[in-house]
Design an enzyme around this catalytic site. Structure first.
Site, PDB file in Angstrom:
ATOM      1  N   HIS A  12      49.968 -25.070  -0.817  1.00 12.29           N
ATOM      2  CA  HIS A  12      50.309 -23.646  -0.722  1.00 12.29           C
ATOM      3  C   HIS A  12      51.474 -23.403   0.248  1.00 12.29           C
ATOM      4  O   HIS A  12      52.118 -22.356   0.185  1.00 12.29           O
ATOM      5  CB  HIS A  12      49.075 -22.807  -0.340  1.00 12.29           C
ATOM      6  CG  HIS A  12      48.681 -22.878   1.097  1.00 12.29           C
ATOM      7  ND1 HIS A  12      47.703 -23.720   1.557  1.00 12.29           N
ATOM      8  CD2 HIS A  12      49.124 -22.197   2.177  1.00 12.29           C
ATOM      9  CE1 HIS A  12      47.552 -23.564   2.866  1.00 12.29           C
ATOM     10  NE2 HIS A  12      48.405 -22.629   3.264  1.00 12.29           N
ATOM     11  N   ASP A  56      44.669 -28.435  -3.023  1.00 12.21           N
ATOM     12  CA  ASP A  56      45.763 -27.818  -2.263  1.00 12.21           C
ATOM     13  C   ASP A  56      46.485 -28.887  -1.443  1.00 12.21           C
ATOM     14  O   ASP A  56      46.392 -28.920  -0.219  1.00 12.21           O
ATOM     15  CB  ASP A  56      45.181 -26.722  -1.374  1.00 12.21           C
ATOM     16  CG  ASP A  56      46.221 -25.981  -0.573  1.00 12.21           C
ATOM     17  OD1 ASP A  56      47.409 -26.094  -0.902  1.00 12.21           O
ATOM     18  OD2 ASP A  56      45.833 -25.276   0.381  1.00 12.21           O
ATOM     19  N   SER A 150      48.450 -24.160   8.609  1.00 11.27           N
ATOM     20  CA  SER A 150      48.324 -24.695   7.250  1.00 11.27           C
ATOM     21  C   SER A 150      49.077 -26.008   7.079  1.00 11.27           C
ATOM     22  O   SER A 150      50.215 -26.154   7.543  1.00 11.27           O
ATOM     23  CB  SER A 150      48.853 -23.683   6.229  1.00 11.27           C
ATOM     24  OG  SER A 150      47.997 -22.588   6.115  1.00 11.27           O
TER      25      SER A 150
END
Length: 208
Positions: A12, A56, A150
């Site tokens: 992502h 992901d 992230s």
């Protein structure tokens, strides 16, 4: 960093970016605004099963290979076995220290010790949704992944010795609600891409 030419991160983080749109990475950073070694990127690739929720994971290829230097830049091994529930791992990142300051990354590299959750705990924490290729950790303290973390590492083993340090997962999202809105409240859970999942592990090995 998993070898001289490859970095693994969350898919992502690459969403809506052209494969050649990232120009460089910085390795060996402990301060967001200083130190670190730049390495030019030529392309990145996302997991073929990434659908905005599951798997992901992405790989970044370095056109300029990194030069490893003891105590500054080194590669990390991929874990071959999932961490047992209740065991601790270490989260690292430059993410926000509080959700109210989501656009203010930490200047210094932050670390947090989190305990790996059971499947039942992760399922409950994620509001009854069971994403594929994930595990969760935390649930005990007001620490966890937040905005800006992230794609960062969650490692296991004795990282004082690289031979005994291994990558268990990468930050996907940072709270029990599936968003980062409560990332530093007591009892929050962080969710990680599980590099020991065979579909992820075998893809990484094949691509690199």
């Amino acid at each position: 960093v998993i070898d001289e030419e490859w970095v693994v991160t969350a898919a992502h983080c690459m969403e809506d970016l052209a494969p050649t749109s990232i120009t460089y990475i910085e390795a060996g950073k402990h301060n967001l605004y200083s130190d670190g070694v730049e390495s030019r990127v030529d392309f990145h690739v996302e997991h073929p099963l990434w659908n905005g929720i599951d798997y992901d994971i992405a790989l970044v290829h370095l056109a300029t290979p990194l030069v490893f230097e003891s105590g500054k830049i080194s590669k990390i091994k991929l874990a071959e076995k999932a961490g047992d529930p209740g065991t601790q791992g270490t989260l690292m990142g430059f993410g926000a220290k509080h959700e109210d300051f989501r656009y203010w990354n930490s200047e210094e590299l932050m670390v947090a010790k989190l305990s790996i959750g059971t499947d039942a705990q992760c399922f409950e924490a994620n509001k009854g949704v069971r994403p594929i290729g994930y595990f969760c950790a935390g649930g005990e303290q007001a620490e966890g992944a937040c905005y800006g973390d992230s794609g960062g590492p969650f490692v296991g083993g004795d990282c004082g010795s690289l031979e005994n340090c291994y990558l268990l997962g990468l930050v996907s999202y940072g709270s029990s609600s599936g968003s980062n809105s409560d990332c530093h409240t007591l009892g929050t859970w962080s969710f990680f891409d599980d590099v020991t999942d065979p579909v992820i592990f075998n893809w990484i090995v094949q691509e690199t």
